[in-house]
Motif scaffolding. Structure first.
Motif, short mmCIF file in Angstrom:
data_model
loop_
_atom_site.label_atom_id
_atom_site.label_comp_id
_atom_site.label_asym_id
_atom_site.label_seq_id
_atom_site.Cartn_x
_atom_site.Cartn_y
_atom_site.Cartn_z
N GLY A 19 0.81 -1.22 0.00
CA GLY A 19 0.00 0.00 0.00
C GLY A 19 0.84 1.26 0.00
N LYS A 20 2.01 1.20 0.67
CA LYS A 20 2.90 2.37 0.69
C LYS A 20 3.43 2.71 -0.69
CE LYS A 20 5.61 0.71 3.93
NZ LYS A 20 6.75 0.58 4.89
N VAL A 21 3.41 1.73 -1.58
CA VAL A 21 3.82 1.97 -2.97
C VAL A 21 2.61 2.36 -3.82
CG1 VAL A 21 4.81 0.93 -5.03
CG2 VAL A 21 5.75 0.38 -2.79
N ILE A 22 1.54 1.58 -3.69
CA ILE A 22 0.37 1.74 -4.55
C ILE A 22 -0.32 3.09 -4.33
CG2 ILE A 22 -1.99 0.87 -4.94
CD1 ILE A 22 -0.84 -1.94 -4.60
N PHE A 23 -0.46 3.52 -3.07
CA PHE A 23 -1.21 4.75 -2.79
C PHE A 23 -0.60 5.98 -3.47
CE2 PHE A 23 -2.67 8.41 -0.49
CZ PHE A 23 -4.02 8.15 -0.27
N VAL A 174 -6.02 0.64 -2.56
CA VAL A 174 -5.43 -0.06 -1.42
C VAL A 174 -6.47 -0.95 -0.75
CG1 VAL A 174 -4.37 0.25 0.86
CG2 VAL A 174 -3.71 1.74 -1.03
N ALA A 175 -7.73 -0.48 -0.68
CA ALA A 175 -8.81 -1.28 -0.09
C ALA A 175 -9.03 -2.56 -0.90
CB ALA A 175 -10.09 -0.47 -0.01
N GLN A 176 -9.04 -2.44 -2.22
CA GLN A 176 -9.18 -3.62 -3.08
C GLN A 176 -8.02 -4.58 -2.88
OE1 GLN A 176 -9.53 -1.69 -6.90
NE2 GLN A 176 -11.75 -1.77 -6.89
N LEU A 177 -6.83 -4.02 -2.73
CA LEU A 177 -5.65 -4.84 -2.46
C LEU A 177 -5.83 -5.64 -1.17
CD1 LEU A 177 -2.52 -5.35 -3.17
CD2 LEU A 177 -2.09 -3.63 -1.42
N ALA A 178 -6.29 -4.95 -0.12
CA ALA A 178 -6.49 -5.61 1.18
C ALA A 178 -7.53 -6.72 1.10
CB ALA A 178 -6.90 -4.57 2.22
N LEU A 179 -8.61 -6.48 0.33
CA LEU A 179 -9.69 -7.46 0.21
C LEU A 179 -9.23 -8.75 -0.44
CD1 LEU A 179 -12.73 -5.20 -0.79
CD2 LEU A 179 -12.40 -6.44 1.35
N ILE A 180 -8.16 -8.68 -1.25
CA ILE A 180 -7.64 -9.88 -1.89
C ILE A 180 -6.43 -10.44 -1.13
CG2 ILE A 180 -6.52 -10.79 -3.97
CD1 ILE A 180 -8.24 -8.94 -5.62
N VAL A 181 -5.52 -9.57 -0.72
CA VAL A 181 -4.28 -10.02 -0.09
C VAL A 181 -4.53 -10.68 1.27
CG1 VAL A 181 -2.15 -9.21 1.00
CG2 VAL A 181 -2.70 -8.48 -1.29
N ILE A 182 -5.37 -10.07 2.11
CA ILE A 182 -5.58 -10.62 3.46
C ILE A 182 -6.19 -12.03 3.41
CG2 ILE A 182 -6.84 -10.31 5.64
CD1 ILE A 182 -6.39 -7.29 5.30
N PRO A 183 -7.32 -12.26 2.68
CA PRO A 183 -7.82 -13.64 2.58
C PRO A 183 -6.81 -14.59 1.94
CG PRO A 183 -9.49 -12.08 1.85
CD PRO A 183 -8.22 -11.31 2.00
#
Length: 317
Positions: A19-23, A174-183
């Motif tokens: 996220g620190k890169v993507i944002f 970043v939210a979309q990233l989290a929704l895929i990366v965390i699961p």
């Protein structure tokens, strides 16, 4: 419960790292999208389009697809009257080279040089376009687009609104990233704790062996193939920490994934353009396999030569 907790923690850490890169990259590129900068870049590239069988205005979807994402590139294509061949060339190019700034920046977090990623992706894009233009004489009929809206969103004026749109787009990214990366990280942790990962690696071993890479990269390879380069990078970051993935295997996996990642989504998304998608998928997979095998072969030859030189130097002394 401990497995879920550990997987969640790893997922949050990976999301933070990426996220620190993507944002910031998304913020900057989105703001630029509301300025004439991308149009200037497209105009600069237009004279070179003829060498790969495209008219000058085709530079616009290429710039948008690489600077923003595939959807932006496809949206631009839908506003143009192009032949099937021209659309197919654009689709192949955008398959190899899209979302260039974000995905290349994410790869650097794993330890891959950005110059390598950029050179490979752009080289594949323009090289494949030149070959298709040279070898395929068909596809001269006008492309018939499917039932897809090509209307642009509301025009945004003023720096404050541009920055606001950039912040919102970056936050959503970043939210979309989290929704895929965390699961995904929770699933990987479950597979590790139940020893499914070892079984999966063994299933993948014949394929990874052909590519010249070790079994411990199989999870990264599968993640990148299904979910995309950024998410494959997320899995690789964890694999480097836990599985001791070598630099050589790291580069070879990313050689494969820069040519062929998110194959389901990135293939289906081109269906509304009225082009044959099976050849598109086959080109990506075959290119990825051949590229990785070639790089692995050259790397092995260089390693053997280096080892031979060290041996000769040792005995020479």
């Amino acid at each position: 419960m401990n497995t879920l907790k550990k997987g969640l923690l790893v997922g949050l850490q990976t999301t933070w790292t990426l996220g620190k890169v993507i944002f910031p990259v998304t913020l900057i590129v989105t703001i630029l999208g509301h300025t004439p900068v991308l149009d200037w870049l497209a105009a600069f590239l237009a004279p070179a389009m003829g060498y790969i069988g495209l008219r000058g205005e085709a530079a616009i979807p290429l710039v948008l697809g690489n600077a923003l994402n595939l959807y932006a590139g496809i949206g631009a294509i839908l506003t143009m009257e192009l032949t099937v061949k021209e659309v197919f060339i654009l689709a192949v190019m955008l398959s190899f080279s899209h979302n260039l700034f974000i995905e290349s920046a994410v790869a650097t977090k794993v330890g891959i040089r950005m110059s390598v990623i950029l050179a490979v992706r752009l080289g594949l894009a323009f090289g494949s376009a030149f070959l298709i233009h040279l070898l395929w004489s068909g596809g001269q009929e006008i492309a018939q687009y499917g039932f897809v809206s090509s209307s642009a969103g509301p025009e945004i004026h003023g720096w404050l609104n541009m920055v606001g749109d950039g912040l919102w787009t970056a936050a959503v990214g970043v939210a979309q990233l989290a929704l895929i990366v965390i699961p995904l990280m929770i699933l990987v942790q479950v597979m590790k704790d139940l020893n499914w990962l070892q079984t999966f690696s063994k299933w993948m071993s014949p394929f990874t062996k052909v590519l010249g890479i070790r079994e411990n990269t199989s999870t990264t390879l599968a993640s990148g193939l299904l979910f995309g380069l950024a998410f494959g990078a997320g899995v690789m970051i964890q694999a480097i920490k836990e599985d001791g993935v070598k630099k050589k295997d790291l580069y070879l996996v990313f050689m494969f994934l820069v040519a062929c990642h998110a194959v389901i989504e990135d293939t289906l998304i081109f269906i509304p353009l009225g082009i044959p998608v099976w050849p598109l998928l086959i080109i990506r997979v075959v290119t990825a396999v051949l590229l990785t095998i070639a790089v692995a072969y050259i790397w092995n030859r260089l390693e053997k030569q280096e080892a031979l030189k060290r041996k000769e130097a040792t005995y020479g002394n």
